[in-house]
Write a protein that holds these residues in place. Structure first.
Motif, mmCIF file in Angstrom:
data_model
loop_
_atom_site.group_PDB
_atom_site.id
_atom_site.type_symbol
_atom_site.label_atom_id
_atom_site.label_comp_id
_atom_site.label_asym_id
_atom_site.label_seq_id
_atom_site.Cartn_x
_atom_site.Cartn_y
_atom_site.Cartn_z
ATOM 1 N N ALA A 1 7.090 6.420 40.098
ATOM 2 C CA ALA A 1 7.801 5.319 40.767
ATOM 3 C C ALA A 1 8.964 4.823 39.912
ATOM 4 O O ALA A 1 10.064 4.572 40.429
ATOM 5 N N GLN A 2 8.740 4.681 38.602
ATOM 6 C CA GLN A 2 9.827 4.238 37.729
ATOM 7 C C GLN A 2 10.946 5.270 37.669
ATOM 8 O O GLN A 2 12.126 4.913 37.676
ATOM 9 N N LEU A 3 10.587 6.537 37.607
ATOM 10 C CA LEU A 3 11.606 7.588 37.584
ATOM 11 C C LEU A 3 12.462 7.544 38.847
ATOM 12 O O LEU A 3 13.694 7.665 38.786
ATOM 13 N N LEU A 4 11.816 7.365 39.980
ATOM 14 C CA LEU A 4 12.559 7.315 41.247
ATOM 15 C C LEU A 4 13.460 6.089 41.308
ATOM 16 O O LEU A 4 14.623 6.180 41.726
ATOM 17 N N ARG A 5 12.957 4.942 40.867
ATOM 18 C CA ARG A 5 13.794 3.726 40.885
ATOM 19 C C ARG A 5 14.988 3.869 39.952
ATOM 20 O O ARG A 5 16.052 3.305 40.212
ATOM 21 N N GLY A 6 14.813 4.612 38.872
ATOM 22 C CA GLY A 6 15.917 4.820 37.938
ATOM 23 C C GLY A 6 16.858 5.929 38.344
ATOM 24 O O GLY A 6 17.848 6.183 37.647
ATOM 25 N N GLY A 7 16.568 6.624 39.433
ATOM 26 C CA GLY A 7 17.437 7.696 39.893
ATOM 27 C C GLY A 7 17.295 8.978 39.109
ATOM 28 O O GLY A 7 18.218 9.807 39.088
#
Length: 319
Positions: free
Chosen positions: A31-37
């Motif tokens: 989830a953090q990776l996706l939010r960070g692009g």
């Protein structure tokens, strides 16, 4: 979208899997990776500096045993993630994964203490799919000396052969963590691209893990890149200046010294390792990566330059 050229997530994967967990990347980090692009990243195998408590209840007493255990955990984890995360070896494979809507990961080696004096260990790393390799973490070993070692000791004769062996096996030489003498020895014998996957500028933060302007220029001249590191102690000596804005200033300085085409991302997020491992204010974890690019834009960089730093430069090297 962002390519992160240095991630220690396999540390957390190994720690949790040894406690009986699975699908760690998906449950705890995706989830953090996706939010960070983050579209892709380098997952590094790192055991040299892992705390003894990490391995206390295991039979992994040597660096070789620990590396083998981490790789086994990584392989099991990545097999569970195939529906959304693809392990790749080339930039072309990375682009195919991206086009298919999946994230991708290269493998890297953060320190080769585990192979001792046996250079066939480099063949094993390459066989696992590793595309990047560091001779040391911060320690001294049979190959070279890291930043915590003897400042007068550089690459050994075996270490020079190791660099050649890495190139033969298609592994990019990564000088992050080497001391200045070992860096100089790599430079003197360089016959290919050299990178520093997660290092900042010594001009702005005078710690041994950061690079001098001359070292930046050497990496430029090989066609390599330097990845920006969020670790607070490598961004500024003063706590109040350990910010995303200051990290952007490191990027701007690199661009001035090397050219923007040699600046990349190698964030080294490791806040999950506990106190002392925090990122800077505004980039405490991967979900906040966009804050770096906010400040770079504020400093006058245009969209093409931002994309070069975010992904294109590092992937060019891995092509």
């Amino acid at each position: 979208m962002v390519f992160d050229g240095h991630s220690d997530l396999l540390y957390d994967v190994t720690r949790r899997r040894m406690l009986g967990e699975n699908r760690v990347l998906e449950r705890c980090h995706r989830a953090q990776l996706l939010r960070g692009g983050v579209e892709g990243l380098v997952l590094s195998l790192w055991t040299s500096g892992t705390p003894e408590t990490f391995w206390k209840e295991t039979d992994c007493r040597t660096a070789a045993q620990r590396t083998a255990r981490m790789m086994a955990c990584a392989q099991a984890e990545l097999a569970e993630c195939q529906d959304w995360l693809v392990v790749v070896r080339t930039a072309r494979e990375a682009e195919r994964a991206r086009a298919a809507g999946r994230q991708y990961a290269f493998l890297g080696i953060e320190g080769m203490e585990a192979i001792g004096a046996d250079l066939s260990g480099i063949d094993r790393y390459a066989g696992w799919g590793a595309r990047l390799g560091m001779l040391t973490w911060n320690e001294e070993n049979f190959l070279a000396t890291g930043v915590w070692g003897d400042s007068l000791r550089g690459l050994t004769a075996l270490g020079k052969r190791a660099v050649h062996r890495m190139r033969q096996r298609g592994m990019v030489v990564d000088v992050s963590h080497l001391n200045d003498r070992s860096f100089q020895d790599v430079a003197l014998g360089a016959d290919g691209v050299v990178i520093a996957s997660h290092s900042n500028c010594r001009r702005l933060c005078s710690v041994p893990r950061n690079l001098t302007d001359d070292q930046l220029r050497f990496i430029r001249d090989t066609g390599g890149v330097v990845g920006l590191n969020v670790h607070h102690a490598f961004v500024h000596e003063e706590a109040q200046k350990q910010t995303a804005e200051m990290l952007a200033r490191h990027a701007a300085h690199m661009a001035d010294v090397m050219g923007v085409e040699h600046v990349a991302c190698g964030f080294d997020f490791c806040q999950y390792m506990g106190p002392g491992n925090e990122g800077v204010e505004g980039m405490e974890n991967a979900s906040q990566i966009k804050n770096l690019f906010y400040w770079l834009e504020r400093m006058g960089m245009h969209s093409q330059e931002l994309q070069m730093i975010a992904r294109d430069n590092f992937l060019r090297v891995l092509a």
